[in-house]
Design a protein around this motif. Structure first.
Motif, PDB file in Angstrom:
ATOM      1  N   PHE A 143      39.367  73.207  15.051  1.00 28.75           N
ATOM      2  CA  PHE A 143      38.698  73.562  16.299  1.00 28.75           C
ATOM      3  C   PHE A 143      39.694  73.768  17.430  1.00 28.75           C
ATOM      4  N   HIS A 144      39.339  74.642  18.335  1.00 28.56           N
ATOM      5  CA  HIS A 144      39.999  74.726  19.630  1.00 28.56           C
ATOM      6  C   HIS A 144      38.939  75.164  20.631  1.00 28.56           C
ATOM      7  N   PRO A 145      38.936  74.587  21.845  1.00 30.43           N
ATOM      8  CA  PRO A 145      37.852  74.886  22.785  1.00 30.43           C
ATOM      9  C   PRO A 145      37.897  76.282  23.393  1.00 30.43           C
ATOM     10  N   ILE A 146      38.934  77.059  23.113  1.00 31.57           N
ATOM     11  CA  ILE A 146      38.922  78.479  23.453  1.00 31.57           C
ATOM     12  C   ILE A 146      39.438  79.250  22.244  1.00 31.57           C
ATOM     13  N   PHE A 191      37.076  78.440  19.083  1.00 30.55           N
ATOM     14  CA  PHE A 191      37.634  78.734  17.757  1.00 30.55           C
ATOM     15  C   PHE A 191      37.176  77.597  16.858  1.00 30.55           C
ATOM     16  N   LEU A 192      36.462  77.930  15.803  1.00 30.92           N
ATOM     17  CA  LEU A 192      35.962  76.893  14.905  1.00 30.92           C
ATOM     18  C   LEU A 192      35.923  77.417  13.479  1.00 30.92           C
ATOM     19  N   VAL A 193      36.659  76.738  12.625  1.00 31.95           N
ATOM     20  CA  VAL A 193      36.660  77.048  11.191  1.00 31.95           C
ATOM     21  C   VAL A 193      36.105  75.824  10.459  1.00 31.95           C
ATOM     22  N   LEU A 194      35.133  76.039   9.609  1.00 35.81           N
ATOM     23  CA  LEU A 194      34.578  74.980   8.795  1.00 35.81           C
ATOM     24  C   LEU A 194      34.940  75.227   7.343  1.00 35.81           C
ATOM     25  N   ALA A 195      35.253  74.159   6.636  1.00 33.79           N
ATOM     26  CA  ALA A 195      35.630  74.269   5.227  1.00 33.79           C
ATOM     27  C   ALA A 195      35.122  73.067   4.466  1.00 33.79           C
TER      28      ALA A 195
END
Length: 199
Positions: A143-146, A191-195
């Protein structure tokens, strides 16, 4: 490895005292990212590279009183700032390197990592270590808030095709490290990547 550690510690030690005041409006983005991770009551979750602990209260709320929240960071000054802000309550804070986590194989249900991937000295190995600590079927949120473009603009640089966080680069990196990407979001405000951890 020592040089990598020294660089990261120096970078964050210099910024720990005013980190929260530099980014005061990130709370809702952290809360939304933790919700997206899909934790359940009773889960054990690690905030890897937890910094000043901005995600810790949301993680604690998600797993409830029967769950466990660990916050690991390499920089003591960041953990001190987390305590000063009162975010350590209900969590166990560890001065630890995500390259060598002091947890047993499969001990965790999930890992939350805000802003971490850009600071990993050996991303493939480091993501593999996170996978080791998570049980099969466990979850990962990067995650990143932007988003990437907004972050690059803030830092006065351009995004390049080699950017580790670009989906064509990150998907195979995760796959080679024991993770299967399930979603990829790169918007101006997130920015959000889920795995999911493979078997």
């Amino acid at each position: 490895m020592a040089d990598d550690h020294t660089h990261v510690q120096e970078f964050f030690t210099a910024r720990a005292a005013d980190w929260d005041t530099r980014f005061p409006d990130d709370g809702p983005a952290y809360a939304a990212a933790v919700t997206a991770l899909g934790l359940r009551p009773g889960d054990a979750v690690l905030d890897a590279g937890c910094g000043t602990g901005r995600a810790l209260p949301y993680l604690r709320d998600a797993v409830g009183p029967g769950g466990a929240v660990l916050g690991a960071d390499l920089t003591p000054a960041m953990l001190e700032a987390a305590v000063h802000a009162g975010r350590h309550r209900g969590a166990q804070l560890l001065i630890a390197d995500v390259a060598r986590l002091p947890v047993a194989d499969g001990a965790l249900d999930a890992v939350f990592a805000a802003g971490l991937i850009a600071h990993l000295p050996r991303p493939g190995e480091n993501l593999r270590e996170l996978a080791r600590a998570v049980k099969p079927g466990g979850l990962l949120a990067l995650f990143h808030p932007i988003g990437r473009a907004a972050l690059a603009a803030r830092q006065g640089r351009q995004i390049t095709p080699e950017d580790l966080r670009a989906e064509p680069n990150l998907r195979p990196l995760l796959a080679g490290s024991g993770w299967r990407m399930t979603s990829y979001t790169d918007e101006s405000d997130r920015f959000l990547v889920l795995a999911v951890r493979g078997d």
